[in-house]
Design a protein around this motif. Structure first.
Motif, PDB file in Angstrom:
ATOM      1  N   TYR A  69      67.466  24.126  49.251  1.00 29.10           N
ATOM      2  CA  TYR A  69      66.694  23.986  48.004  1.00 29.10           C
ATOM      3  C   TYR A  69      65.217  24.300  48.269  1.00 29.10           C
TER       4      TYR A  69
ATOM      5  N   TYR B 273      61.518  31.102  39.326  1.00 25.43           N
ATOM      6  CA  TYR B 273      60.647  30.010  38.895  1.00 25.43           C
ATOM      7  C   TYR B 273      60.685  29.827  37.377  1.00 25.43           C
TER       8      TYR B 273
ATOM      9  N   PHE C  44      63.621  27.666  36.982  1.00 23.71           N
ATOM     10  CA  PHE C  44      63.377  26.310  37.466  1.00 23.71           C
ATOM     11  C   PHE C  44      62.547  25.504  36.474  1.00 23.71           C
TER      12      PHE C  44
ATOM     13  N   SER D 136      64.698  24.606  33.566  1.00 22.51           N
ATOM     14  CA  SER D 136      65.785  23.676  33.882  1.00 22.51           C
ATOM     15  C   SER D 136      65.298  22.245  34.044  1.00 22.51           C
TER      16      SER D 136
ATOM     17  N   THR E 259      68.552  30.941  42.010  1.00 19.57           N
ATOM     18  CA  THR E 259      67.881  29.649  41.915  1.00 19.57           C
ATOM     19  C   THR E 259      68.779  28.640  41.217  1.00 19.57           C
ATOM     20  N   SER E 260      69.416  29.069  40.148  1.00 20.56           N
ATOM     21  CA  SER E 260      70.366  28.207  39.451  1.00 20.56           C
ATOM     22  C   SER E 260      71.454  27.718  40.401  1.00 20.56           C
TER      23      SER E 260
ATOM     24  N   VAL F 255      69.836  25.403  43.432  1.00 23.64           N
ATOM     25  CA  VAL F 255      69.288  24.147  42.921  1.00 23.64           C
ATOM     26  C   VAL F 255      70.397  23.268  42.352  1.00 23.64           C
TER      27      VAL F 255
END
Length: 277
Positions: A168, A189, A192, A195, A257-258, A261
């Motif tokens: 992460y 980003y 992120f 989210s 990233t999804s 994370v």
């Protein structure tokens, strides 16, 4: 998509990212990236739809996030309403490496972007660092939470965190510092910041349920990241206008990233349910 974090030593990669490596260490760093994160980025880029504009990417991101929120609802509901304090503390511990170093790795992203795009990102980072007020920096807010929970605030105390948790953190080092182009960072980003509006609600509810005074790490994110999400959309749009943007790489940033994370968050909650209480 195989995003397994344990294909490499994530702790070692974290250590290498946080120092100036020797020639031999730099070779080691690139080998670790080539074995873990580069294939993930390339796979999501290959599978990206044929977008016409950054607006199309952001629309697809919102749809993806809505589905992701539904898929993760059960674990987040548990954390918000059923987790014991011990279980909550386990999850807090798993994200301490990130919380204690929050946003410092992202500073390198700004000079790589066109001026207006970079300034939009910088406005976010100013907030992340408390606008120069040490007590309001997000990393300090996490320290305050750890102190109230009776937990240490030095990073070395959390070296036993899971590979998912180190992945992460390493993801954001790679996006901002190491990715060959800035599109990966912009997509990652943007995802992120969008989210967080949903992903930290369960943490905030749990912290308040336990009567914790230092819940601001979560509630501040939920409040300010509405603004941050707009700034990231601005950053993408400004780059698109000034230099053009590789939409497939933006989408790859969103998806990787999804995946990383969400996996770290879901697995931390799952482990808390199995190992604690």
């Amino acid at each position: 998509m195989d995003i397994a974090s344990d294909v490499i030593d994530q702790r070692r990669l974290f250590d290498l990212y946080r120092k100036t490596p020797t020639v031999a260490e730099y070779a080691e760093l690139t080998e670790l990236e080539e074995a873990w994160i580069l294939p993930i980025a390339e796979a999501y880029e290959r599978d990206a739809p044929a977008f016409d504009s950054s607006g199309d990417v952001m629309k697809a991101m919102r749809e993806h996030l809505a589905q992701e929120t539904k898929d993760s609802m059960e674990n987040h509901l548990f954390l918000a309403t059923e987790a014991t304090r011990e279980q909550f503390e386990y999850v807090v511990r798993e994200f301490a490496v990130d919380g204690l170093t929050e946003s410092l790795s992202l500073l390198a992203s700004v000079p790589k972007l066109p001026y207006r795009s970079g300034m939009a990102v910088f406005r976010i980072l100013i907030d992340e660092l408390g606008c120069g007020n040490e007590s309001m920096a997000h990393a300090q807010l996490y320290r305050d939470l750890l102190i109230e929970l009776g937990m240490p605030i030095d990073i070395d105390s959390y070296r036993d965190s899971s590979p998912d948790s180190f992945a992460y953190v390493n993801l954001f080092y790679w996006l901002a510092n190491r990715a060959e182009v800035s599109e990966y960072f912009l997509g990652g980003y943007a995802y992120f910041e969008a989210s967080v509006l949903y992903g930290l609600q369960s943490f905030a509810h749990a912290a308040k349920r336990f009567g914790l005074e230092n819940h601001a790490y979560y509630t501040e994110h939920i409040y300010i990241d509405k603004y941050h999400s707009r700034q990231m959309r601005t950053a993408i749009r400004e780059k698109e206008l000034e230099t053009g943007v590789d939409l497939a790489k933006v989408w790859a940033g969103v998806r990787m990233t999804s995946a990383i994370v969400s996996t770290a968050t879901e697995q931390a909650i799952v482990r808390s349910r199995k190992l604690v209480g």
